[in-house]
Design a protein around this motif. Structure first.
Motif, PDB file in Angstrom:
ATOM      1  N   ILE A  28       0.829  -1.210   0.000  1.00 44.92           N
ATOM      2  CA  ILE A  28       0.000   0.000   0.000  1.00 44.92           C
ATOM      3  C   ILE A  28       0.861   1.256   0.000  1.00 44.92           C
ATOM      4  O   ILE A  28       0.585   2.232  -0.722  1.00 44.92           O
ATOM      5  CB  ILE A  28      -0.947  -0.004   1.222  1.00 44.92           C
ATOM      6  N   MET A  29       1.925   1.256   0.792  1.00 42.72           N
ATOM      7  CA  MET A  29       2.816   2.415   0.841  1.00 42.72           C
ATOM      8  C   MET A  29       3.517   2.630  -0.500  1.00 42.72           C
ATOM      9  O   MET A  29       3.725   3.761  -0.938  1.00 42.72           O
ATOM     10  CB  MET A  29       3.845   2.239   1.951  1.00 42.72           C
ATOM     11  N   SER A  88       1.146   4.212  -2.877  1.00 43.73           N
ATOM     12  CA  SER A  88       0.872   5.613  -2.532  1.00 43.73           C
ATOM     13  C   SER A  88       1.914   6.571  -3.095  1.00 43.73           C
ATOM     14  O   SER A  88       1.611   7.748  -3.322  1.00 43.73           O
ATOM     15  CB  SER A  88       0.790   5.773  -1.006  1.00 43.73           C
ATOM     16  N   GLY A 117       3.874   5.232   7.709  1.00 47.46           N
ATOM     17  CA  GLY A 117       2.673   4.407   7.622  1.00 47.46           C
ATOM     18  C   GLY A 117       2.555   3.464   8.801  1.00 47.46           C
ATOM     19  O   GLY A 117       1.471   3.311   9.383  1.00 47.46           O
ATOM     20  N   THR A 159      -6.649   1.718   3.571  1.00 43.20           N
ATOM     21  CA  THR A 159      -6.597   1.489   2.121  1.00 43.20           C
ATOM     22  C   THR A 159      -7.388   2.521   1.333  1.00 43.20           C
ATOM     23  O   THR A 159      -6.876   3.116   0.375  1.00 43.20           O
ATOM     24  CB  THR A 159      -7.119   0.080   1.778  1.00 43.20           C
ATOM     25  N   SER A 205      -8.525   5.581   2.039  1.00 45.53           N
ATOM     26  CA  SER A 205      -7.969   6.931   2.073  1.00 45.53           C
ATOM     27  C   SER A 205      -6.655   7.014   1.301  1.00 45.53           C
ATOM     28  O   SER A 205      -6.406   7.985   0.574  1.00 45.53           O
ATOM     29  CB  SER A 205      -7.746   7.354   3.531  1.00 45.53           C
ATOM     30  N   THR A 206      -5.811   5.989   1.440  1.00 45.61           N
ATOM     31  CA  THR A 206      -4.519   5.989   0.745  1.00 45.61           C
ATOM     32  C   THR A 206      -4.701   6.011  -0.765  1.00 45.61           C
ATOM     33  O   THR A 206      -4.022   6.768  -1.475  1.00 45.61           O
ATOM     34  CB  THR A 206      -3.702   4.746   1.154  1.00 45.61           C
ATOM     35  N   ILE A 207      -5.622   5.206  -1.274  1.00 45.44           N
ATOM     36  CA  ILE A 207      -5.857   5.163  -2.720  1.00 45.44           C
ATOM     37  C   ILE A 207      -6.475   6.466  -3.213  1.00 45.44           C
ATOM     38  O   ILE A 207      -6.142   6.954  -4.300  1.00 45.44           O
ATOM     39  CB  ILE A 207      -6.749   3.961  -3.080  1.00 45.44           C
ATOM     40  N   MET A 254      -3.737   8.956  -3.408  1.00 46.44           N
ATOM     41  CA  MET A 254      -2.853   8.579  -4.495  1.00 46.44           C
ATOM     42  C   MET A 254      -3.408   9.069  -5.824  1.00 46.44           C
ATOM     43  O   MET A 254      -2.678   9.614  -6.659  1.00 46.44           O
ATOM     44  CB  MET A 254      -2.673   7.055  -4.511  1.00 46.44           C
ATOM     45  N   ASP A 271      -2.990  12.810  -6.087  1.00 46.51           N
ATOM     46  CA  ASP A 271      -1.607  13.134  -6.436  1.00 46.51           C
ATOM     47  C   ASP A 271      -1.346  12.878  -7.915  1.00 46.51           C
ATOM     48  O   ASP A 271      -0.649  13.646  -8.577  1.00 46.51           O
ATOM     49  CB  ASP A 271      -0.638  12.307  -5.592  1.00 46.51           C
ATOM     50  N   ASP A 282      -7.778  12.412   5.657  1.00 45.79           N
ATOM     51  CA  ASP A 282      -7.126  11.107   5.661  1.00 45.79           C
ATOM     52  C   ASP A 282      -7.400  10.368   6.975  1.00 45.79           C
ATOM     53  O   ASP A 282      -7.839   9.210   6.983  1.00 45.79           O
ATOM     54  CB  ASP A 282      -5.628  11.308   5.456  1.00 45.79           C
ATOM     55  N   SER A 334     -10.020   7.104   7.494  1.00 43.71           N
ATOM     56  CA  SER A 334      -9.414   5.855   7.960  1.00 43.71           C
ATOM     57  C   SER A 334      -9.991   5.421   9.301  1.00 43.71           C
ATOM     58  O   SER A 334     -10.304   4.233   9.504  1.00 43.71           O
ATOM     59  CB  SER A 334      -7.892   6.027   8.082  1.00 43.71           C
TER      60      SER A 334
END
Length: 257
Positions: free
Chosen positions: A35-36, A39, A176, A212, A214-216, A219, A222, A235, A239
């Motif tokens: 996941i990191m 991101s 993370g 997951t 929030s991270t996607i 991403m 960005d 975020d 989460s």
């Protein structure tokens, strides 16, 4: 259950994620690293593209847009009798061998690069860095020298960028893991409030999957170069909300009659 299935279900199903509290810790840690990595992919793409563009534009600026100059004995020397300001796509080039302009004048241009009488100035996102020419000591630098330097940078860029992003990836991964560890502690409070039985280790596994969505989302933002106001608050809120809904899906412990 394979990692792809866990990834997809972690985007929308707190009920399924609740089952991951029994997942092996090794599989969970591997999931966090994946996941990191996902991101930072937009950052890798944009930085690589920016670096390549900056080198090409830098070559053009120093060889075609700016007049001949020499940096010697701590001074910028040129036959140019007045300052030159060259606006580019995302940066403004300021060239002033006369001494008329100061660092503040360069800063007023926003993101900019300045070759002033006695120093080199970089302004990025409001932050100003200055490099006096005296640091070159007895070196003599001309347009052609800078062109040769840019050409050498092109040769090592595709070696340097992976190394830079390896360290960046490790840094982001460390952040993370810290965030997940904090969420696991908050998850224990959620479990207590909801009357669920949840150990810290189980909460850590659930937190690792709850980030997951929030991270996607960030991403993708960005990737589109779209800023999100209050990004950190959103975020954490998304989460933690997902984590709360996940813990709520854990069956309550049976009470003996």
């Amino acid at each position: 259950m394979n990692i792809f299935t866990r990834f997809v279900k972690s985007l929308y199903s707190p009920k399924e994620v609740a089952k991951y509290r029994f997942l092996g810790i090794g599989k969970t840690i591997f999931y966090v690293f994946i996941i990191m990595f996902i991101s930072i992919l937009p950052g890798i793409y944009h930085f690589s593209k920016m670096a390549a563009t900056a080198l090409e534009e830098g070559k053009q600026v120093f060889l075609e847009d700016l007049p001949s100059f020499t940096i010697s004995n701590g001074d910028l020397i040129s036959k140019q009798s007045s300052p030159i300001i060259i606006p580019k796509n995302n940066v403004t080039i300021v060239f002033d061998p006369t001494g008329d302009l100061s660092t503040n004048d360069v800063q007023e241009k926003g993101n900019s690069v300045g070759l002033l009488k006695h120093e080199f100035v970089i302004v990025a996102n409001g932050q100003v860095q200055t490099f006096p020419y005296t640091a070159l000591e007895n070196m003599k630098v001309t347009n052609k020298d800078i062109d040769s330097f840019i050409n050498s940078l092109k040769g090592v860029m595709w070696i340097a960028i992976p190394i830079i992003f390896l360290f960046y990836y490790l840094f982001v991964s460390a952040l993370g893991f810290i965030k997940i560890s904090i969420f696991a502690g908050i998850g224990a409070l959620f479990a207590q409030t909801l009357g669920r039985k949840l150990s810290y280790r189980q909460g850590w596994r659930l937190s690792a999957h709850s980030i997951t969505l929030s991270t996607i989302f960030f991403m993708l933002m960005d990737l589109l170069n779209t800023g999100v106001p209050g990004g950190m608050f959103i975020d954490w809120f998304v989460s933690l909300l997902f984590l709360y809904l996940t813990i709520r899906e854990i069956p309550k412990p049976k009470i003996d009659a």
